[in-house]
Structure formats: C-alpha cells, structure tokens
Scaffold this active site. Sequence first.
Site, PDB file in Angstrom:
ATOM      1  N   CYS A  21      -4.803   1.075   1.529  1.00 56.16           N
ATOM      2  CA  CYS A  21      -4.929  -0.340   1.880  1.00 56.16           C
ATOM      3  C   CYS A  21      -4.170  -0.674   3.175  1.00 56.16           C
ATOM      4  CB  CYS A  21      -4.468  -1.188   0.695  1.00 56.16           C
ATOM      5  SG  CYS A  21      -5.149  -2.835   0.738  1.00 56.16           S
ATOM      6  N   SER A  51       0.417  -4.940   6.218  1.00 57.64           N
ATOM      7  CA  SER A  51       0.473  -4.033   7.375  1.00 57.64           C
ATOM      8  C   SER A  51       1.222  -4.640   8.567  1.00 57.64           C
ATOM      9  CB  SER A  51      -0.949  -3.638   7.790  1.00 57.64           C
ATOM     10  OG  SER A  51      -1.722  -4.776   8.078  1.00 57.64           O
ATOM     11  N   GLU A  95      -2.885   4.034  -6.901  1.00 55.66           N
ATOM     12  CA  GLU A  95      -1.551   4.061  -7.543  1.00 55.66           C
ATOM     13  C   GLU A  95      -1.382   2.933  -8.559  1.00 55.66           C
ATOM     14  OE1 GLU A  95      -2.238   2.817  -4.701  1.00 55.66           O
ATOM     15  OE2 GLU A  95      -0.955   1.099  -4.277  1.00 55.66           O
ATOM     16  N   ILE A 143      -7.061  -5.212  -3.457  1.00 57.83           N
ATOM     17  CA  ILE A 143      -6.212  -6.402  -3.332  1.00 57.83           C
ATOM     18  C   ILE A 143      -6.166  -6.817  -1.861  1.00 57.83           C
ATOM     19  CG2 ILE A 143      -3.922  -7.389  -3.710  1.00 57.83           C
ATOM     20  CD1 ILE A 143      -3.459  -5.162  -5.798  1.00 57.83           C
ATOM     21  N   GLY A 152       0.496  -3.000   0.945  1.00 58.51           N
ATOM     22  CA  GLY A 152       1.493  -4.051   1.143  1.00 58.51           C
ATOM     23  C   GLY A 152       0.977  -4.967   2.223  1.00 58.51           C
ATOM     24  N   HIS A 201      -6.412   0.774  -4.313  1.00 59.40           N
ATOM     25  CA  HIS A 201      -5.065   1.220  -4.718  1.00 59.40           C
ATOM     26  C   HIS A 201      -5.131   2.182  -5.897  1.00 59.40           C
ATOM     27  CE1 HIS A 201      -2.519  -1.742  -2.488  1.00 59.40           C
ATOM     28  NE2 HIS A 201      -3.647  -2.437  -2.490  1.00 59.40           N
ATOM     29  N   ARG A 204      -9.691  -6.061   8.614  1.00 57.99           N
ATOM     30  CA  ARG A 204      -8.614  -6.516   7.716  1.00 57.99           C
ATOM     31  C   ARG A 204      -9.096  -7.667   6.851  1.00 57.99           C
ATOM     32  NH1 ARG A 204      -3.517  -8.984   9.796  1.00 57.99           N
ATOM     33  NH2 ARG A 204      -2.737  -8.920   7.682  1.00 57.99           N
TER      34      ARG A 204
HETATM   35  N1  GLN Z   1      -4.203  -7.498   3.566  1.00 60.43           N
HETATM   36  C1  GLN Z   1      -3.136  -6.552   3.699  1.00 60.43           C
HETATM   37  C2  GLN Z   1      -2.886  -6.213   5.161  1.00 60.43           C
HETATM   38  O1  GLN Z   1      -3.600  -6.610   6.003  1.00 60.43           O
HETATM   39  C3  GLN Z   1      -3.387  -5.281   2.941  1.00 60.43           C
HETATM   40  C4  GLN Z   1      -3.398  -5.573   1.474  1.00 60.43           C
HETATM   41  C5  GLN Z   1      -2.905  -4.450   0.629  1.00 60.43           C
HETATM   42  O2  GLN Z   1      -2.309  -3.471   1.083  1.00 60.43           O
HETATM   43  N2  GLN Z   1      -3.093  -4.607  -0.648  1.00 60.43           N
HETATM   44  O3  GLN Z   1      -1.946  -5.536   5.449  1.00 60.43           O
END
Ligand code: GLN
Length: 189
Positions: free
Chosen positions: A79, A49, A170, A132, A47, A168, A105
């Site tokens: 992620c 962070s 999932e 992603i 998601g 991911h 990141r």
């Molecule tokens: N770029 C997101 C972050 O820094 C991580 C992306 C993801 O969880 N798919 O939190």
Amino acid sequence: MRIGILALQGAFVEHAAMLDRLGAEHFEIRQRRDIDRGFDGLILPGGESTVMRKLLHDLGLFAPLQQQIREGLPVFGTCAGLILLAKSVEGGTPCFETMDISVLRNAYGRQLGSFYAEDNMEGAGKIPMTFIRAPYIRSVSASARVLAVVDGNIVAARQGKQLVTAFHPELCDDLSVHKYFLQMIKGEK
Ligand code: GLN
C-alpha cells in the site's frame, strides 16, 4: 535470513507478526544506524506515504535505502510502501522511484475506499485482500510483471526483486504473500 521492517509509521507490527509465524528473523528500521545491521530483505509497510517519505528524508534513511534497493536488495512494499517504490505517483510525490510502475494514490476514494476481496495472485494463489485507502497501479513497464488484478485494476506487481501489493496481506490470516516474498529472497520465485 533477516528482514528489516521500516518502522517509522503505519502497520509495521503486523508484518513482524507474519514473519514470526513463518519463523523469519526480523528487526525494525527506525534510524540510520539500524541500516548498518545488514539485512537480506526490506519491508515497506502500509500507512501514510507522505509522512513516511518526509521521515525517510529527515532521518537520513532515504539515500542509503534507495541505493540498496537499486543494487538489488529484495523489497516488499504494501500500500503506502508500494507508493514509495513507484517511479510515477499520480496525486502524490514519488520517493525511491526504483520500480517502473505508475500509481494512482487514494484510487478508490479517500474516505470510503476500504474494502475486502478474494482473488488470485500469481505465485500466491487465491488470497484474501484488504484494501484501505489504497492505490492501484495504472501501468507497469515492460520489465515489471502484473501479479494480481481486481475489478480490472492492477493490485500486485513485481520487478526483479521488488514486490508490491496495493492491499494489506499483513492484516489477514493468510501467509501466502509473505511466503512468496521469502521465497523471492531465496531465489525460489
Ligand atoms: N492512502 C495512503 C497513502 O497515500 C496509503 C494507505 C495505506 O497504506 N493503507 O499513503
């Protein structure tokens, strides 16, 4: 065995679906009292962070979860979840700081940094990997172990009972990584 899935934001429903397919009991952690239900493992989903870190603090979840992870609660971060566990975060602020890894990141770029690969992960075999806006791990300490490398970058690692993937699992059909996590909880991996 019961798994708590942090369900503040991001791809938590997809983790629940994987656990259903493996017949593992699970519930969502959304507020402080959910933690009192007790669980044998924790999933920190993908998601954003920065949003998750803020909500963890605002909702009073940060301190009790950090303590449990420090005390050995098995945890699986994907992620953004990986970023939450890392001690050092380039381009962001560390959160739990329980895993001795250094993370970059948005390592592949913010907009176009999404891609698919198939590669080996130690303990899980050759698996599909969906990235992603993913981070990657720049370095791991001596106590952490690299489990997967894609294009020369570390994308999965483990330290004690903490497991992280930059991709991911999932979002793919393959259950291998979730199986690995359940085996890790049982002490079989
Ligand atoms: N770029 C997101 C972050 O820094 C991580 C992306 C993801 O969880 N798919 O939190």
